[in-house]
Design a protein around this motif. Structure first.
Motif, mmCIF file in Angstrom:
data_model
loop_
_atom_site.group_PDB
_atom_site.id
_atom_site.type_symbol
_atom_site.label_atom_id
_atom_site.label_comp_id
_atom_site.label_asym_id
_atom_site.label_seq_id
_atom_site.Cartn_x
_atom_site.Cartn_y
_atom_site.Cartn_z
ATOM 1 N N LYS A 208 37.972 49.496 44.575
ATOM 2 C CA LYS A 208 39.150 48.659 44.322
ATOM 3 C C LYS A 208 39.403 47.741 45.513
ATOM 4 O O LYS A 208 39.337 48.173 46.673
ATOM 5 C CB LYS A 208 40.369 49.546 44.077
ATOM 6 N N GLY A 209 39.655 46.494 45.199
ATOM 7 C CA GLY A 209 39.929 45.511 46.245
ATOM 8 C C GLY A 209 38.683 44.805 46.744
ATOM 9 O O GLY A 209 38.784 43.844 47.517
ATOM 10 N N ALA A 210 37.495 45.274 46.323
ATOM 11 C CA ALA A 210 36.253 44.642 46.789
ATOM 12 C C ALA A 210 36.113 43.260 46.160
ATOM 13 O O ALA A 210 36.466 43.032 45.000
ATOM 14 C CB ALA A 210 35.061 45.507 46.419
ATOM 15 N N LYS A 211 35.574 42.321 46.929
ATOM 16 C CA LYS A 211 35.384 40.963 46.443
ATOM 17 C C LYS A 211 34.306 40.947 45.339
ATOM 18 O O LYS A 211 33.232 41.514 45.502
ATOM 19 C CB LYS A 211 34.945 40.057 47.601
ATOM 20 N N GLY A 212 34.636 40.283 44.247
ATOM 21 C CA GLY A 212 33.690 40.208 43.137
ATOM 22 C C GLY A 212 33.573 41.500 42.330
ATOM 23 O O GLY A 212 32.629 41.673 41.564
ATOM 24 N N ARG A 213 34.545 42.401 42.475
ATOM 25 C CA ARG A 213 34.511 43.704 41.811
ATOM 26 C C ARG A 213 34.478 43.580 40.288
ATOM 27 O O ARG A 213 33.681 44.258 39.619
ATOM 28 C CB ARG A 213 35.718 44.551 42.224
ATOM 29 N N LYS A 214 35.338 42.718 39.756
ATOM 30 C CA LYS A 214 35.441 42.602 38.296
ATOM 31 C C LYS A 214 34.104 42.210 37.669
ATOM 32 O O LYS A 214 33.641 42.826 36.694
ATOM 33 C CB LYS A 214 36.508 41.582 37.910
ATOM 34 N N LEU A 215 33.455 41.191 38.235
ATOM 35 C CA LEU A 215 32.170 40.741 37.711
ATOM 36 C C LEU A 215 31.090 41.814 37.904
ATOM 37 O O LEU A 215 30.256 42.030 37.025
ATOM 38 C CB LEU A 215 31.741 39.448 38.400
ATOM 39 N N ALA A 216 31.133 42.498 39.032
ATOM 40 C CA ALA A 216 30.156 43.555 39.323
ATOM 41 C C ALA A 216 30.271 44.686 38.306
ATOM 42 O O ALA A 216 29.261 45.251 37.856
ATOM 43 C CB ALA A 216 30.360 44.086 40.737
ATOM 44 N N LEU A 217 31.506 45.007 37.925
ATOM 45 C CA LEU A 217 31.724 46.083 36.953
ATOM 46 C C LEU A 217 31.264 45.678 35.554
ATOM 47 O O LEU A 217 30.734 46.496 34.801
ATOM 48 C CB LEU A 217 33.207 46.473 36.925
ATOM 49 N N VAL A 218 31.490 44.406 35.206
ATOM 50 C CA VAL A 218 31.032 43.912 33.898
ATOM 51 C C VAL A 218 29.510 44.017 33.813
ATOM 52 O O VAL A 218 28.957 44.496 32.819
ATOM 53 C CB VAL A 218 31.483 42.453 33.668
ATOM 54 N N LYS A 219 28.832 43.573 34.865
ATOM 55 C CA LYS A 219 27.369 43.646 34.891
ATOM 56 C C LYS A 219 26.889 45.098 34.886
ATOM 57 O O LYS A 219 25.889 45.433 34.242
ATOM 58 C CB LYS A 219 26.832 42.921 36.131
ATOM 59 N N ALA A 220 27.599 45.949 35.609
ATOM 60 C CA ALA A 220 27.225 47.363 35.658
ATOM 61 C C ALA A 220 27.364 48.005 34.273
ATOM 62 O O ALA A 220 26.530 48.826 33.868
ATOM 63 C CB ALA A 220 28.105 48.098 36.667
ATOM 64 N N GLY A 221 28.438 47.615 33.560
ATOM 65 C CA GLY A 221 28.631 48.145 32.213
ATOM 66 C C GLY A 221 27.509 47.723 31.285
ATOM 67 O O GLY A 221 26.979 48.536 30.507
ATOM 68 N N LEU A 222 27.120 46.459 31.367
ATOM 69 C CA LEU A 222 26.006 45.955 30.561
ATOM 70 C C LEU A 222 24.703 46.670 30.941
ATOM 71 O O LEU A 222 23.915 47.057 30.078
ATOM 72 C CB LEU A 222 25.841 44.452 30.760
ATOM 73 N N ALA A 223 24.507 46.843 32.249
ATOM 74 C CA ALA A 223 23.294 47.514 32.730
ATOM 75 C C ALA A 223 23.249 48.970 32.278
ATOM 76 O O ALA A 223 22.181 49.500 31.953
ATOM 77 C CB ALA A 223 23.231 47.437 34.252
ATOM 78 N N GLY A 224 24.415 49.611 32.231
ATOM 79 C CA GLY A 224 24.462 51.005 31.781
ATOM 80 C C GLY A 224 24.036 51.142 30.335
ATOM 81 O O GLY A 224 23.240 52.030 29.983
ATOM 82 N N ALA A 225 24.562 50.249 29.479
ATOM 83 C CA ALA A 225 24.192 50.282 28.062
ATOM 84 C C ALA A 225 22.721 49.891 27.891
ATOM 85 O O ALA A 225 21.995 50.488 27.082
ATOM 86 C CB ALA A 225 25.086 49.328 27.271
ATOM 87 N N PHE A 226 22.298 48.879 28.638
ATOM 88 C CA PHE A 226 20.915 48.414 28.571
ATOM 89 C C PHE A 226 19.953 49.533 28.973
ATOM 90 O O PHE A 226 18.944 49.789 28.295
ATOM 91 C CB PHE A 226 20.739 47.210 29.508
ATOM 92 N N THR A 227 20.261 50.217 30.066
ATOM 93 C CA THR A 227 19.405 51.305 30.553
ATOM 94 C C THR A 227 19.295 52.423 29.531
ATOM 95 O O THR A 227 18.193 52.929 29.258
ATOM 96 C CB THR A 227 19.964 51.864 31.880
ATOM 97 N N TYR A 228 20.422 52.790 28.952
ATOM 98 C CA TYR A 228 20.408 53.851 27.933
ATOM 99 C C TYR A 228 19.530 53.457 26.751
ATOM 100 O O TYR A 228 18.690 54.246 26.292
ATOM 101 C CB TYR A 228 21.837 54.124 27.464
ATOM 102 N N ASN A 229 19.677 52.233 26.271
ATOM 103 C CA ASN A 229 18.893 51.773 25.124
ATOM 104 C C ASN A 229 17.402 51.678 25.444
ATOM 105 O O ASN A 229 16.552 52.027 24.622
ATOM 106 C CB ASN A 229 19.397 50.408 24.650
#
Length: 222
Positions: free
Chosen positions: A119-140
């Motif tokens: 929390k409070g890290a610069k660019g956190r929101k975008l990093a989390l969006v990409k991480a969420g996509l990467a998580g689903a991508f990795t599982y698939n």
């Protein structure tokens, strides 16, 4: 003029190579057997006034059996086809597992270690969006790799025990996107990638990280 058909790369007038002569002989013998059996069937039927007799039926069944019996070259092609299918399965496994590994490192492990998810890290929101996509991508991709592995006996045996671990990643994409993923969740991704790579190594299908593009990440996360 020679009775032998012209074969590219073969001297005109010379007899065909030995494999072609053998194949031609097999075809000739099969045709001769078919002709003989058909003749017997016709003669038997004619002798009985056109009515179907037990002998005629037997002859007809014999003809069908010969027609269904594969030629020598067709039978010889079966092992090659099987080997090609196994090779294709390994290739697809390596590709899918490599993409999963690349996505996990690039958009989950790397930003997590860099503190991008805090929390409070610069660019956190975008990093989390990409991480969420990467998580689903990795599982698939890991699920797809597991299916690919089934086409090769050795690879299938090595990957089968990893099914539960891969399934445990299913709900983690949402946690990553919301910023709720714990260190154990991150470790779970890393562990599954390590396990899949280890299985590939055992089966002669080494996996190397391949970072997918953002468009691949988006399309493969669905």
């Amino acid at each position: 003029m020679s009775d032998h058909p012209h074969i590219p790369g073969h001297e005109p007038g010379a007899p065909p190579p030995r494999p072609l002569r053998a194949h031609a002989l097999q075809v000739t013998v099969r045709r001769a057997v078919l002709a003989l059996l058909l003749s017997c069937a016709l003669l038997t039927t004619a002798a009985c006034g056109g009515a179907s007799s037990p002998r005629a039926e037997k002859a007809e069944k014999a003809v069908e059996a010969v027609q269904e019996f594969p030629a020598a070259d067709e039978a010889a092609a079966s092992p090659t086809s099987s080997a090609e299918k196994q090779k294709f399965s390994k290739t697809r496994f390596v590709a899918n597992a490599g993409l999963a590994a690349g996505a996990t490192y690039q958009w989950i492990i790397k930003p997590y270690k860099a503190g991008k998810f805090k929390k409070g890290a610069k660019g956190r929101k975008l990093a989390l969006v990409k991480a969420g996509l990467a998580g689903a991508f990795t599982y698939n991709r890991l699920k797809a790799a597991s299916e690919n592995a089934k086409g090769d006996p050795l690879l299938s045996k090595a990957v089968a025990p990893l099914a539960a671990g891969i399934a445990s990643l299913k709900g983690l994409a949402t946690k990553l996107r919301k910023g709720d993923a714990s260190s154990s969740d991150i470790d779970n991704f890393q562990k599954n990638i390590t396990d899949v790579k280890g299985a590939g190594d055992k089966a002669g299908a080494p996996v190397k990280d391949k970072v997918p593009s953002l468009s691949q990440l988006k399309s493969g996360a669905g």
